[in-house]
Design a protein around this motif. Sequence first.
Motif, mmCIF file in Angstrom:
data_model
loop_
_atom_site.group_PDB
_atom_site.id
_atom_site.type_symbol
_atom_site.label_atom_id
_atom_site.label_comp_id
_atom_site.label_asym_id
_atom_site.label_seq_id
_atom_site.Cartn_x
_atom_site.Cartn_y
_atom_site.Cartn_z
ATOM 1 N N THR A 3 1.504 -20.614 -35.217
ATOM 2 C CA THR A 3 2.825 -20.487 -34.605
ATOM 3 C C THR A 3 2.959 -19.210 -33.782
ATOM 4 O O THR A 3 3.775 -19.136 -32.857
ATOM 5 C CB THR A 3 3.921 -20.529 -35.703
ATOM 6 N N LEU A 4 2.139 -18.192 -34.085
ATOM 7 C CA LEU A 4 2.197 -16.939 -33.338
ATOM 8 C C LEU A 4 1.633 -17.075 -31.920
ATOM 9 O O LEU A 4 1.749 -16.153 -31.119
ATOM 10 C CB LEU A 4 1.445 -15.840 -34.089
ATOM 11 N N HIS A 33 7.012 -15.598 -30.482
ATOM 12 C CA HIS A 33 6.814 -15.574 -31.931
ATOM 13 C C HIS A 33 5.974 -14.356 -32.340
ATOM 14 O O HIS A 33 6.273 -13.693 -33.340
ATOM 15 C CB HIS A 33 6.132 -16.860 -32.397
#
Length: 420
Positions: A310-311, A323
């Motif tokens: 997700t980063l 993110h």
Amino acid sequence: MSISAGPPGPGELRRHLGVSDAVLVGLGSMLGAGVFAVLAPAAAASGGGLLLGLAVAALVAYCNATSSARLAARYPRSGGTYVYGTERLGELWGYLAGWSFVTGKTASCAAMALTVGLYVWPGQAHAVAVATVAVLTAVDYAGVRKAAWLTRAIVAFVLVVLAAVVVACLAGGAPPRPAPGGAAFTAAGVLQAAGLLFFAFAGYARIATLGEEVRDPRTTIPRAIPLALGLTLAVYAAVAVAVLAVLGPGRLARAAAPLAEAVRAAGVPALVPLVQAGAAVAAAGSLLALLLGVSRTTMAMARDRHLPHTLAAVHPRRHVPHHAQLAVGAAVAALAATLDVRGAIGFSSFGVLVYYAIANASAWTLSPGLTARIVPGAGLLGCLVLAFTLPSASVLWGTLVLAAGAAAYGVRKAVAARRP
């Protein structure tokens, strides 16, 4: 063939930074990191050898800059040595470079935030540091263009302050006799000072990590890195000579705020508030550039699933790794609320030197000839020597964190291998 600066595609960052913007990103990090914070501990380590330590740090930094420029031109993508190590040495070495950068520079971000707090409101330094991290994370989140323009203003102000310090020290009349004392002049002390001062030169890494956001990176990055390094060295040398002329190595080693004490000793106390403001602004400028660089390396590692995927997300409108920016900002804020400044600087220095050791090893593989390998070879040796002459606590904690990262990598690979 140059890379287009047209509209970015899905999941891509916008290419809009030129040479001057990239140089200013490096200056914003390097000037804030060192000139207000590192001269005193470096003088304490080196005794009368501060300028020699500065020369050694600059030489190692030059080797690293040259290696980084060659690699960035070959691999113009966000991630810096994380990308270079992966491409040239293998996934493990790229991962260790990224791990060293993210952990070391997260600590460095906390140190810069605490510097802001100590100058702005010493009694509430941690609270001011956390607030500063929150504000600058929001600036980075808004887009790299705004961060670059803010960095331009910060660098201009800091250079004016430093020029005033140099003029005051060198032209302020006969200063008081410098106090004796300080560490004895030894080779080990000079090397330790060089390792600490190298922390202040490491800002050009921010330029390499912007590989996806500069126009024509194969030309821009190799030009921006040595320009930023050369300008920073000139400023550091001028300030170091001026401060030493007034305080001498013994008094400089004991100074809590050496530049403010130097102008006071030179008979120009009216400049002290300006110097204090310059220190706070310089640290904030350094933090701004550091947050930007760490978030880009975090994004690159997340793309390869070395960190939570997700980063790797890129904002659909702002085209920034939002993110990663929020995660890095939260981590830095947590450290800034609890960390000791001197410990953070030593730990960061160790991580950055490991990072550049891998960069030089990667550059070693670019050309087979002996002549082409002199610079990366010297840089690799210099990084390892400086890393292991840092204070013992920094070496111990840095080694433990590096080993923890390697262990995590091994576990992840073992788990992946057992999946059907």
